[in-house]
Each structure stands twice: as structure tokens, then as C-alpha cells.
Design an enzyme around this catalytic site. Structure first.
Site, short mmCIF file in Angstrom:
data_model
loop_
_atom_site.label_atom_id
_atom_site.label_comp_id
_atom_site.label_asym_id
_atom_site.label_seq_id
_atom_site.Cartn_x
_atom_site.Cartn_y
_atom_site.Cartn_z
CB SER A 1 -8.22 0.84 5.85
OG SER A 1 -8.90 2.07 5.82
CE LYS B 1 -3.90 1.95 2.62
NZ LYS B 1 -4.70 1.84 3.87
CB SER C 1 -8.06 3.60 2.90
OG SER C 1 -7.16 3.00 3.80
#
Lengths: 105, 487
Positions: B176, B77, B152
């Protein structure tokens, strides 16, 4: 009651100045409405009886971890400065604190 | 190629036996994710050259037969800093930011000869539940391109779901990792707060943030947590508790275990098919010899309010560092220093990030601190006590990960309050610092539905044991989206 805590445009403007943000008029209106709706949600917490309840600010089980005070990863000035928006002679360059147009030049 | 029909042990054996080299694997992986990225937008940066160089070096050194992850490509990420590899947090503010150090989790991956293949798309600064607040691109759900992948960590979930990589790292502040895992039909774990170092994670809510793995299977997930967990001198909130082997004890048995099903987690707003998937999961656990009791977490309904106050307050403080001076975006044509701060932040942050900063600044400001920030911290204590009570006589909790399956791109993006409510079932876990998992448990209108499992602090072993038993007893994890590389 519902409107008692309603946030208004002047408050939003004040909070923006604290947060070093600025909004144009259209965005200010939009943010005021949205923040108002979210604050209504926040205000539901007043229903909860928290008398005598200690607040929790962290759930870590670690406290005051100590380590030797030795410098590591030094001599990286050049690499660090590569991410700076403006540099000169190995320093980060910034505009004058006071508006240059108001200065003595 | 894709990773649909393989797992870590199989690939590792092939690498050890030289049936395939890490370089070949990396090349094929790059080809797949580059082609998929056209449709899915899972990646912000694909690091082709460095990935191939690492793979080559690992091949030359030789695959260590005792190191499961040697030579395996993994996606990261884009809020986890990687030395020399652009790390943006999906923000204009950091569009050109090149970190000069590796996050501790990245150091650990590199020490295990993992190949870092690229950086995945996400909501800006991890604030959002759909990956739509990214400054750069909107990621599409592999199961239905018109749907969001969740967020997210939407890019990491998407690339694993589409078979692009075997595993990816995400971060989870209020769901997330778990919510996008649910939306894309993969396994996502948020470890206990303190289990994994946060050093080098671009901070959002520092009392809530954790790094965790996305994988297709429970066992691979446990194997990845094995190599990223542990105390770190750079993060004083990381725990010095011993890290057990999370893959040990995965024997498919939950016999005699006591499962809790909170009635609040099947309440209003939860999709009927999601409810059904969770009730079916309860039956599965019963058929495996566990007992399932209905329990109550009475403060659940205040979780969203308390979470958004605390996380936004922490975010407003953490994001003060973005001032246009030392790194990141600086506005042009500024007259004075105040201008640099205000204009750089106003131009560099997107609307969702600004909203959180505003909410946090308001909640912390003089005259409101007691009514909001302190009150939320007190409610947090009550939420923790709710969990403690349930865990007095239960081993783990089950419930839905998200109230609904993936929603449409653009559907909720103009209604922040509605978007926040999607997190109602995931934020309590972060508030209490507990470990939580989402794993595939069914479908609703052809979209994946995730089951959430929650365990006691530092009891990821139970999380994995329960998840593995459920996975072995069901077939949901075998379903794959049509999109993905050719076999």
C-alpha cells in the site's frame, strides 16, 4: 474436484452471522460467487508440501517486553465519550439486550 | 507553488536563512493542495487552521538549524490517528471520529516541528489497491486523471506526485505504499516490520502493517524515516535495535554489491514495458559496478493466496472492535443489542471490507483453520526461507513493484480476484517483514513504472544506498506530471 470446496449460500450466511454482518439476497448471491472464486485461489495452497514446516504468525524480533505498570493519560472520560454514538450521565447508552418489543412494558 | 524543483535540504536552508517562513510555506502549500484537490481528490481533510497555527508557532520559536523537518508541511494517510483531527480510515464507520491521542509517528513529527497539513484519501481501512474503496471519494492519478493512483495510500502518493507537499506518510500491509508510489512516480518505502511504531495506526493486518514515507527523492525519504523510526513502549512489536542515520552512506556507489533478480518477478502477467524498465535497471546497477544474478523465490506464486488468508484473518479479528457501541457509526432504529452490532457493521462497512472480514472469518472458523490460516502461516515460513536463501549471497533484490502501470478507474473494481493479483510482487515483502522501496524507473504509455528494491531485515541503509545510486544514475525522478501548482 474443483467444486469440492465450493462455498455455498448457506455457508456464506453462516460465516456472515459469525462476523456479525448481514446481506440481502442480491448481495448474498454476489458474495457467494466472489468468495467462491477467491477460495479457489486459497485452495491452491494445498499443492504446497508443508510437512514439518513450522507456521509463522509474526516476524517480530521482540518478545515479552515489560514496562512499569503506571497509569498514564487518565481523566479523559469526557473526551472519550464525545466519540460515543449515544451517552447519558457520563455513560455509553445502548439498547436493551433483549428486543424491547418482547419486554414486559 | 509546487515542490517539483526543490528538496528538503534546499527548503530547510531557506527556512533557516529566513528567505521564507514556515507560515508562508504553509499558506502556499494550502493554496496549492486546495486547488489541486478539486481535480485529484487526494485529501479527505485539509487542516488549514491548525496547520497555520503550528507554522506560526514554529516561526516564533525559530527554525532549529539542526532539525531538517522544522516548519515543513507533511500530509498524513487517514488511518493514522491525529489528536483532535478527524481520522476516518476512509470509512463511513469512522466518518465523524475524532481521536483523543496522536499516533507515535505523529508525536514524533510534532516533536520535530513538522506542520501536519491534512489527511489523505485511501482505500477503506487500507483494503484495496486503487483508492476506489474509499467511502468518500475517488482519487485521480496526477499523470492521467482517468487512471487510479494505486492504493491503499493513494492520496498520500498523489499529493507528493503532484508537487502538493514534499512528503507524506502512508501505511503498507501488502504493498500500500510501494504500489501507489510506482503508479504515481514517487519514492515510497515500507520499512522492516518493527522499525516504526504501529501505535495509533488503525489496525488492518497486525503482523504485516508498517508506516512509511513518500517523497520525491531517496534522500528526503531517508531523512523522514530517520525521525519516525525507533522503539516505542506502546508497540511491543517495535524493535529496540538502534536506528542508524539512513541518509549516511548515500554516495552513489554500489560497486561490488551483489544484486538478485528473481525470475518469478518477471513472469506471466508482467507488462512488457515494466519488464524492460527492470532489465534496464539491472544494466544500470551493472554499469555502476554491481553484479546481477538471476535467482529463484519458488514460493512467490503462492504469496497472494497466503497473504489474503493471513491479512483477512487478522483484519476480521481487528475489525471486531467496530460494533457501534463506544465510537463510530451506529445504525438507527435498532431494537436490541444484536441489532446494533449487525446493522451498524453492515451499514458502516463497505463491500471490500466486508469481503475481507468474510474471508478472514471463514479462514479462522472451526473446521477450516488448519486448511487455511495455519496452512498460510506455514507457506509464509517457506516464503521467508526463500528470501533467506537469496540473501545468503546477495545484498539486495530488484524487481517490478507492480505488474502493470496504473490501470483505469473502474477497470478492476468489480473483480476482487483480479484486483488482488495486482499485489503479487509486493505482498512477499510484508509476509517476510522485509524493507522494500519503490522508486521511479521508467514509463509505460506515459505512465510511471516503479522499480522495487528489497533488502534484508533492518537493512534499510542498503535499500537507500541502492535507491540513491540508481536515482543519481537516471533521470526518471526528474519527470513531473503536468498537473500541479504553478511555479
Amino acid at each position: 474436484m474443483a467444486n469440492e470446496n465450493k462455498i455455498d449460500k448457506s455457508q456464506v450466511k453462516h460465516v456472515a452471522s459469525l462476523a456479525k454482518l448481514e446481506f440481502d439476497d442480491a448481495d448474498l448471491g454476489k458474495f457467494t460467487t466472489q468468495l467462491g472464486e477467491i477460495m479457489d485461489l486459497f485452495n491452491t495452497l494445498s499443492e504446497v508440501d508443508t510437512d514439518g514446516v513450522e507456521p509463522t504468525f509474526s516476524v517480530t524480533d521482540q518478545f515479552n517486553t515489560m514496562r512499569e505498570d503506571v497509569a498514564v493519560n487518565s481523566h479523559q472520560k469526557d473526551a472519550l465519550l464525545k466519540n460515543a454514538p449515544d451517552t447519558q450521565d457520563g455513560y455509553i447508552r445502548v439498547p436493551a439486550i433483549i428486543d424491547e418489543s418482547e419486554g414486559a412494558n | 507553488m509546487n515542490y517539483f524543483d526543490t528538496d528538503l535540504t534546499t527548503l530547510h536552508t531557506k527556512l533557516v536563512n529566513k528567505e521564507i517562513t514556515s507560515e508562508q510555506l504553509t499558506k502556499e502549500t494550502l493554496a496549492t493542495i486546495k486547488a489541486d484537490n478539486e481535480k485529484l481528490n487526494a485529501y479527505i481533510t485539509i487542516d488549514e487552521d491548525a496547520a497555520l497555527a503550528t507554522a506560526k508557532a514554529v516561526d516564533e520559536k525559530g527554525i532549529n538549524a539542526d532539525n531538517l523537518w522544522a516548519g515543513i508541511p507533511i500530509a498524513i494517510k487517514d488511518n493514522i490517528v491525529t489528536k483532535g483531527l478527524k481520522t476516518t480510515a476512509a470509512s463511513k464507520m469512522l466518518a465523524d471520529f475524532n481521536p483523543i491521542y496522536d499516533a507515535t509517528v505523529i508525536e514524533k513529527l510534532r516533536a520535530n516541528d513538522v506542520v501536519i497539513i491534512g489527511k489523505t484519501n485511501m482505500d477503506e481501512f487500507a483494503m484495496g489497491g486503487s483508492t476506489e474503496t474509499s467511502y468518500f471519494k475517488t482519487t485521480h492519478n496526477p499523470w492521467n486523471l482517468s487512471k487510479v493512483p494505486g492504493g491503499s495510500s493513494g492520496g498520500s502518493a498523489t499529493t507528493v506526485s503532484a508537487g502538493g507537499v514534499l512528503a507524506a506518510l502512508g501505511t503498507d500491509t501488502g504493498g500500500s505504499i510501494r504500489q501507489p508510489a510506482s503508479f504515481t512516480g514517487v519514492v515510497g518505502v515500507k520499512p522492516t516490520y518493527g522499525r516504526v511504531s504501529r501505535w495509533g495506526i488503525i489496525a488492518f493486518g497486525s503482523s504485516l502493517d508498517q508506516v512509511g514515507p513518500f517523497t520525491r527523492t531517496v534522500k528526503d525519504n531517508a531523512a523522514l524515516l530517520n525521525i519516525i523510526a525507533g522503539h516505542d513502549d506502546h508497540d511491543m512489536t517495535s524493535s529496540d535495535k538502534a536506528v542508524p542515520d539512513f541518509t549516511a552512506g548515500l554516495d552513489g556507489s554500489v560497486k561490488g554489491m551483489r544484486v538478485a533478480l528473481p525470475k518469478e518477478y518477471l513472469g506471466e502477467g508482467v507488462d512488457e514495458n515494466v519488464k524492460k524498465a527492470v532489465l534496464d535497471a539491472a544494466s544500470t546497477f551493472k554499469s555502476l559496478g554491481a553484479t546481477v544474478d538471476e535467482v529463484s523465490l519458488p514460493h512467490s506464486k503462492y504469496g497472494i493466496a497466503a497473504y489474503y488468508i493471513i491479512s483477512s484473518s487478522e483484519a476480521s479479528s481487528n475489525l471486531q472492535r467496530f460494533d457501534g457501541i463506544r465510537y463510530g457509526y451506529r445504525a438507527k432504529d435498532v431494537k436490541n443489542l444484536e441489532d446494533v452490532y449487525v446493522r451498524s457493521r453492515s451499514e458502516g462497512f463497505g463491500n471490500e471490507v466486508k469481503r475481507r472480514i468474510m474471508l478472514g472469518t471463514y479462514s479462522l472458523s472451526a473446521g477450516f483453520y488448519d486448511a487455511y490460516f495455519r496452512k498460510a502461516a506455514e507457506v509464509r515460513t517457506l516464503m521467508i526461507n526463500d528470501f533467506k536463501k537469496v540473501f545468503e549471497d546477495h545484498d539486495f533484490i530488484i524487481g517490478p513493484t507492480a505488474p502493470t502501470p496504473a490501470f483505469g478507474i473502474g477497470e478492476d473494481s468489480n473483480d476482487p480476484k483480479k484486483m488482488y493479483m495486482n499485489d503479487v510482487l509486493t505482498v512477499p515483502v510484508n509476509m517476510a517483514g522485509l524493507p522494500g522501496m519503490s522508486l521511479p524507473a521508467g514509463f509505460s504509455n506515459d505512465l510511471p513504472v516503479g522499480l522495487q528494491i528489497i533488502a534484508k531485515p533492518f537493512d534499510e541503509q542498503t535499500l537507500y544506498r541502492a535507491g540513491y545510486a540508481f536515482e543519481q544514475a537516471t533521470d526518471f525522478h526528474k519527470a513531473t506530471p503536468e498537473i500541479g501548482g504553478d511555479k
